[in-house]
Design an enzyme around this catalytic site. Structure first.
Site, PDB file in Angstrom:
ATOM      1  N   LYS A   1       4.459 -11.515   9.462  1.00 21.03           N
ATOM      2  CA  LYS A   1       3.500 -12.365   9.137  1.00 21.03           C
ATOM      3  C   LYS A   1       2.715 -11.711   8.282  1.00 21.03           C
ATOM      4  O   LYS A   1       1.496 -12.595   7.691  1.00 21.03           O
ATOM      5  CB  LYS A   1       2.508 -13.754   9.664  1.00 21.03           C
ATOM      6  N   GLY A   2       2.299 -10.542   8.223  1.00 18.21           N
ATOM      7  CA  GLY A   2       1.583  -9.880   8.229  1.00 18.21           C
ATOM      8  C   GLY A   2       1.414  -9.264   6.805  1.00 18.21           C
ATOM      9  O   GLY A   2       0.043  -9.084   5.963  1.00 18.21           O
TER      10      GLY A   2
ATOM     11  N   GLU B   1       5.819  -5.338   2.841  1.00 18.84           N
ATOM     12  CA  GLU B   1       5.572  -4.886   4.548  1.00 18.84           C
ATOM     13  C   GLU B   1       3.527  -4.445   4.420  1.00 18.84           C
ATOM     14  O   GLU B   1       3.213  -4.327   3.611  1.00 18.84           O
ATOM     15  CB  GLU B   1       5.936  -4.100   4.854  1.00 18.84           C
ATOM     16  N   ASP B   2       2.874  -5.056   5.391  1.00 17.71           N
ATOM     17  CA  ASP B   2       1.728  -4.443   5.962  1.00 17.71           C
ATOM     18  C   ASP B   2       2.114  -3.263   6.099  1.00 17.71           C
ATOM     19  O   ASP B   2       1.074  -2.506   4.993  1.00 17.71           O
ATOM     20  CB  ASP B   2       0.971  -5.419   7.584  1.00 17.71           C
TER      21      ASP B   2
ATOM     22  N   ASP C   1       5.015   2.069  10.140  1.00 16.07           N
ATOM     23  CA  ASP C   1       4.191   2.561  11.396  1.00 16.07           C
ATOM     24  C   ASP C   1       5.954   2.749  12.593  1.00 16.07           C
ATOM     25  O   ASP C   1       6.342   4.607  11.546  1.00 16.07           O
ATOM     26  CB  ASP C   1       4.228   1.470  12.491  1.00 16.07           C
TER      27      ASP C   1
ATOM     28  N   LYS D   1       1.800   4.501   8.396  1.00 17.20           N
ATOM     29  CA  LYS D   1       1.526   5.622   9.208  1.00 17.20           C
ATOM     30  C   LYS D   1       2.067   6.558   9.709  1.00 17.20           C
ATOM     31  O   LYS D   1       3.152   6.396  10.157  1.00 17.20           O
ATOM     32  CB  LYS D   1       1.076   4.596  10.260  1.00 17.20           C
TER      33      LYS D   1
ATOM     34  N   VAL E   1      -5.202  -0.586  13.440  1.00 18.22           N
ATOM     35  CA  VAL E   1      -6.053  -1.226  12.030  1.00 18.22           C
ATOM     36  C   VAL E   1      -5.422  -2.482  12.238  1.00 18.22           C
ATOM     37  O   VAL E   1      -4.350  -2.945  12.260  1.00 18.22           O
ATOM     38  CB  VAL E   1      -5.651  -0.617  10.616  1.00 18.22           C
TER      39      VAL E   1
ATOM     40  N   ASP F   1      -2.444  -8.277  12.075  1.00 20.07           N
ATOM     41  CA  ASP F   1      -3.319  -8.777  13.296  1.00 20.07           C
ATOM     42  C   ASP F   1      -2.839  -7.497  14.279  1.00 20.07           C
ATOM     43  O   ASP F   1      -2.597  -7.093  14.768  1.00 20.07           O
ATOM     44  CB  ASP F   1      -2.314  -9.201  13.606  1.00 20.07           C
TER      45      ASP F   1
ATOM     46  N   ARG G   1      -6.222 -11.359  11.063  1.00 23.21           N
ATOM     47  CA  ARG G   1      -5.549 -11.509   9.952  1.00 23.21           C
ATOM     48  C   ARG G   1      -6.648 -11.813   8.166  1.00 23.21           C
ATOM     49  O   ARG G   1      -5.898 -11.515   7.408  1.00 23.21           O
ATOM     50  CB  ARG G   1      -4.958 -12.479   9.671  1.00 23.21           C
TER      51      ARG G   1
HETATM   52  P1  IMP Z   1       7.229  -0.776  12.839  1.00 20.16           P
HETATM   53  O1  IMP Z   1       8.443  -1.176  13.302  1.00 20.16           O
HETATM   54  O2  IMP Z   1       6.971   0.615  14.253  1.00 20.16           O
HETATM   55  O3  IMP Z   1       7.228   0.338  11.641  1.00 20.16           O
HETATM   56  O4  IMP Z   1       6.293  -1.516  12.999  1.00 20.16           O
HETATM   57  C1  IMP Z   1       5.809  -2.531  12.519  1.00 20.16           C
HETATM   58  C2  IMP Z   1       5.071  -3.655  12.574  1.00 20.16           C
HETATM   59  O5  IMP Z   1       4.320  -3.244  13.212  1.00 20.16           O
HETATM   60  C3  IMP Z   1       4.231  -4.338  11.475  1.00 20.16           C
HETATM   61  O6  IMP Z   1       5.057  -4.832  10.214  1.00 20.16           O
HETATM   62  C4  IMP Z   1       2.884  -4.974  11.775  1.00 20.16           C
HETATM   63  O7  IMP Z   1       3.419  -6.146  12.169  1.00 20.16           O
HETATM   64  C5  IMP Z   1       2.743  -3.728  13.244  1.00 20.16           C
HETATM   65  N1  IMP Z   1       1.570  -2.689  13.355  1.00 20.16           N
HETATM   66  C6  IMP Z   1       1.997  -1.851  13.407  1.00 20.16           C
HETATM   67  N2  IMP Z   1       0.678  -1.111  13.450  1.00 20.16           N
HETATM   68  C7  IMP Z   1      -0.026  -2.015  13.285  1.00 20.16           C
HETATM   69  C8  IMP Z   1      -1.654  -1.748  12.979  1.00 20.16           C
HETATM   70  O8  IMP Z   1      -2.050  -0.741  13.196  1.00 20.16           O
HETATM   71  N3  IMP Z   1      -1.536  -2.653  13.208  1.00 20.16           N
HETATM   72  C9  IMP Z   1      -1.576  -4.593  13.266  1.00 20.16           C
HETATM   73  N4  IMP Z   1       0.007  -4.409  13.396  1.00 20.16           N
HETATM   74  C10 IMP Z   1       0.656  -2.984  13.312  1.00 20.16           C
HETATM   75 MG    MG Z   2       2.106  -7.893  13.681  1.00 22.81          MG
END
Ligand code: IMP
Ligand code: MG
Length: 184
Positions: free
Chosen positions: A47-48, A103-104, A107, A135, A157, A163, A169
């Protein structure tokens, strides 16, 4: 400013509402230049993405379509489990389409590396990744975004769609959550 009872949980503001708006407009102009004649399909990761997507598509005034995909890599808490599941699949065939993933935050990279492979397997002509936040210090998968709004440090964040435990959000800016909120 509207009244808020969310701000009490925010340690500091990382990106203001005005900075976000300015950057989203710049991204829209860059996407216009690249996709004006390509009838792209924006694919938002729920949903981000929802607030960023709403602003980004209005900043990118081109013939285009929108789709959403639901992906989840979190069981709970603030760290990725590494396993990505589809919680809501695309509703349209994307064969031969130019896809702009929205994408939000990028990470660990688990979510977007899974999604990129999925979209390519479904027959996309091209996959371009736009992420509001990056990040890079936490990356586990070799994946980079084509367009990044802001690079952020290794802090959790929230706001502008992002969220913690489905909350925050609706904050208009991006802020760092007080650690005591998620270590409770
Ligand atoms: P990844 O798969 O680890 O790259 O993470 C992606 C998802 O993790 C993002 O779409 C976010 O929903 C969530 N996420 C990662 N870091 C944060 C943060 O600092 N705040 C909120 N959501 C995060
Ligand atoms: Mg999320």
């Amino acid at each position: 400013m509207a009244k808020s009872n969310l701000e009490q949980d925010i340690l500091k503001v990382l990106v203001t509402e005005e900075e976000v708006a300015k950057r989203v407009n710049e991204l829209g102009e860059e996407l216009f230049d690249k996709f004006a004649d390509k009838n792209p399909m924006f694919v938002g990761v729920l949903k981000g993405c929802f607030i960023f997507m709403a602003d980004l598509v209005r900043a990118t005034q081109i013939q285009s379509e929108l789709e959403f995909i639901g992906l989840s890599s979190y069981q709970s808490g603030t760290a990725s489990s590494g396993v990505v599941e589809i919680t809501r699949d695309l509703q349209k065939d994307i064969t031969g389409r130019h896809i702009i993933v929205v994408e939000d935050i990028l990470d660990s990279g688990n979510t977007l590396s899974f999604l990129k492979k999925l979209l390519e397997a479904k027959g996309a002509a091209s996959v371009t990744i736009v992420t509001l936040l990056d990040k890079p210090s936490r990356r586990e998968k070799a994946i980079t975004a084509d367009y990044v709004g802001f690079v952020v440090p290794d802090e959790f964040v929230v706001g502008y769609g992002l969220d913690y435990d489905q909350k925050y959000r609706n904050m208009p800016y991006i802020g760092v959550l007080k650690p005591e909120v998620y270590s409770k």
